[in-house]
Design a protein around this motif. Structure first.
Motif, PDB file in Angstrom:
ATOM      1  N   ALA A  40       0.813  -1.159  -0.251  1.00 41.76           N
ATOM      2  CA  ALA A  40       0.242   0.069  -0.163  1.00 41.76           C
ATOM      3  C   ALA A  40       0.881   1.069  -0.135  1.00 41.76           C
ATOM      4  O   ALA A  40       1.961   1.161   0.515  1.00 41.76           O
ATOM      5  N   VAL A  41       0.242   1.867  -0.264  1.00 41.31           N
ATOM      6  CA  VAL A  41       0.985   3.555  -0.546  1.00 41.31           C
ATOM      7  C   VAL A  41      -0.650   4.670   0.462  1.00 41.31           C
ATOM      8  O   VAL A  41      -2.032   4.230   1.020  1.00 41.31           O
ATOM      9  N   ALA A  42       0.935   5.141   1.762  1.00 30.85           N
ATOM     10  CA  ALA A  42      -0.451   5.772   2.447  1.00 30.85           C
ATOM     11  C   ALA A  42      -0.033   7.400   3.046  1.00 30.85           C
ATOM     12  O   ALA A  42       1.062   7.462   2.782  1.00 30.85           O
ATOM     13  N   VAL A  43      -0.536   8.130   3.831  1.00 34.33           N
ATOM     14  CA  VAL A  43      -0.527   9.410   3.967  1.00 34.33           C
ATOM     15  C   VAL A  43      -0.700   9.531   4.931  1.00 34.33           C
ATOM     16  O   VAL A  43      -1.906   9.131   5.996  1.00 34.33           O
ATOM     17  N   THR A  44       0.591  10.434   6.257  1.00 29.42           N
ATOM     18  CA  THR A  44      -0.216  10.614   7.672  1.00 29.42           C
ATOM     19  C   THR A  44      -0.035  11.896   7.622  1.00 29.42           C
ATOM     20  O   THR A  44       0.617  12.953   6.618  1.00 29.42           O
ATOM     21  N   VAL A  45      -0.448  12.747   8.836  1.00 29.51           N
ATOM     22  CA  VAL A  45      -0.095  14.084   9.608  1.00 29.51           C
ATOM     23  C   VAL A  45       1.062  13.706   9.985  1.00 29.51           C
ATOM     24  O   VAL A  45       1.242  12.847  11.503  1.00 29.51           O
ATOM     25  N   GLU A  46       2.440  14.370  10.027  1.00 30.39           N
ATOM     26  CA  GLU A  46       3.633  14.136  10.842  1.00 30.39           C
ATOM     27  C   GLU A  46       3.862  15.483  11.395  1.00 30.39           C
ATOM     28  O   GLU A  46       3.394  17.070  10.756  1.00 30.39           O
ATOM     29  N   ASN A  47       5.053  15.844  12.327  1.00 28.71           N
ATOM     30  CA  ASN A  47       5.237  16.822  12.181  1.00 28.71           C
ATOM     31  C   ASN A  47       6.220  17.355  11.478  1.00 28.71           C
ATOM     32  O   ASN A  47       6.978  16.555  10.421  1.00 28.71           O
ATOM     33  N   GLN A  48       6.499  18.761  11.091  1.00 23.51           N
ATOM     34  CA  GLN A  48       7.582  19.791   9.907  1.00 23.51           C
ATOM     35  C   GLN A  48       8.629  19.087   9.713  1.00 23.51           C
ATOM     36  O   GLN A  48       9.000  18.242   8.745  1.00 23.51           O
ATOM     37  N   ALA A  49       9.180  18.230  10.702  1.00 18.46           N
ATOM     38  CA  ALA A  49      10.536  17.705  10.329  1.00 18.46           C
ATOM     39  C   ALA A  49      10.404  15.978   9.637  1.00 18.46           C
ATOM     40  O   ALA A  49      10.883  15.235   9.014  1.00 18.46           O
ATOM     41  N   GLY A  50       8.937  15.336   9.360  1.00 16.61           N
ATOM     42  CA  GLY A  50       8.983  13.953   9.381  1.00 16.61           C
ATOM     43  C   GLY A  50       8.929  13.211  10.185  1.00 16.61           C
ATOM     44  O   GLY A  50       9.601  14.037  11.522  1.00 16.61           O
ATOM     45  N   ALA A  51       8.893  11.614   9.840  1.00 17.58           N
ATOM     46  CA  ALA A  51       9.187  10.690  11.037  1.00 17.58           C
ATOM     47  C   ALA A  51       9.484   9.807  10.373  1.00 17.58           C
ATOM     48  O   ALA A  51       9.762   9.394   9.252  1.00 17.58           O
ATOM     49  N   ASP A  52      10.481   8.367  11.339  1.00 15.90           N
ATOM     50  CA  ASP A  52      10.943   7.996  10.579  1.00 15.90           C
ATOM     51  C   ASP A  52       9.437   6.815  10.056  1.00 15.90           C
ATOM     52  O   ASP A  52       9.863   5.522   9.152  1.00 15.90           O
ATOM     53  N   GLN A  53       8.558   6.443  11.701  1.00 16.51           N
ATOM     54  CA  GLN A  53       7.886   5.460  11.095  1.00 16.51           C
ATOM     55  C   GLN A  53       6.288   6.388  11.235  1.00 16.51           C
ATOM     56  O   GLN A  53       6.562   7.764  12.231  1.00 16.51           O
ATOM     57  N   PRO A  54       5.078   5.889  10.890  1.00 19.58           N
ATOM     58  CA  PRO A  54       4.155   6.994  11.423  1.00 19.58           C
ATOM     59  C   PRO A  54       3.706   7.479  12.808  1.00 19.58           C
ATOM     60  O   PRO A  54       3.617   5.975  13.891  1.00 19.58           O
ATOM     61  N   THR A  55       3.014   8.454  13.467  1.00 21.05           N
ATOM     62  CA  THR A  55       3.253   8.419  14.136  1.00 21.05           C
ATOM     63  C   THR A  55       1.520   8.771  14.489  1.00 21.05           C
ATOM     64  O   THR A  55       1.370   9.310  15.849  1.00 21.05           O
ATOM     65  N   SER A  56       0.640   8.870  13.459  1.00 17.45           N
ATOM     66  CA  SER A  56      -0.923   9.076  13.645  1.00 17.45           C
ATOM     67  C   SER A  56      -1.507   8.037  12.284  1.00 17.45           C
ATOM     68  O   SER A  56      -1.118   7.478  11.469  1.00 17.45           O
TER      69      SER A  56
END
Length: 96
Positions: free
Chosen positions: A67-83
């Protein structure tokens, strides 16, 4: 809602609409989710009026992508999804 286009040699194109507004300190992050493995970051993007287009260039192993997914993250991004993902585009199973 959105559409995802994958090209094994050229990468991933995401076209999204009706995205919710993010807080000023947040950004959208796209993920490529391999079958049986952790999501891989695939770039950060912002929305204009709830719409966005994001390209992640480079080769993609379509057969091993779930799959391809989209999350909302802090401005710097994340190594793994946090939301929780806002968009999840599952790829159809390909016969082997």
């Amino acid at each position: 809602q959105g559409k995802v286009f994958l090209n094994p040699a050229r990468g991933v194109l995401l076209i999204a609409s009706n995205l919710p507004r993010t807080a000023p300190d947040k950004i959208y992050e796209m993920w490529i989710i391999p079958k049986g493995a952790k999501p891989v970051p695939a770039g950060l993007f912002q929305s204009q009026d709830g719409r966005a287009m994001h390209v992640q260039p480079g080769a993609v192993d379509v057969a091993s992508t779930a799959a391809v997914a989209v999350t909302v993250e802090n401005q710097a991004g994340a190594d793994q999804p946090t939301s929780q993902p806002l968009i999840v585009a599952a790829l159809p199973a390909t016969p082997r």
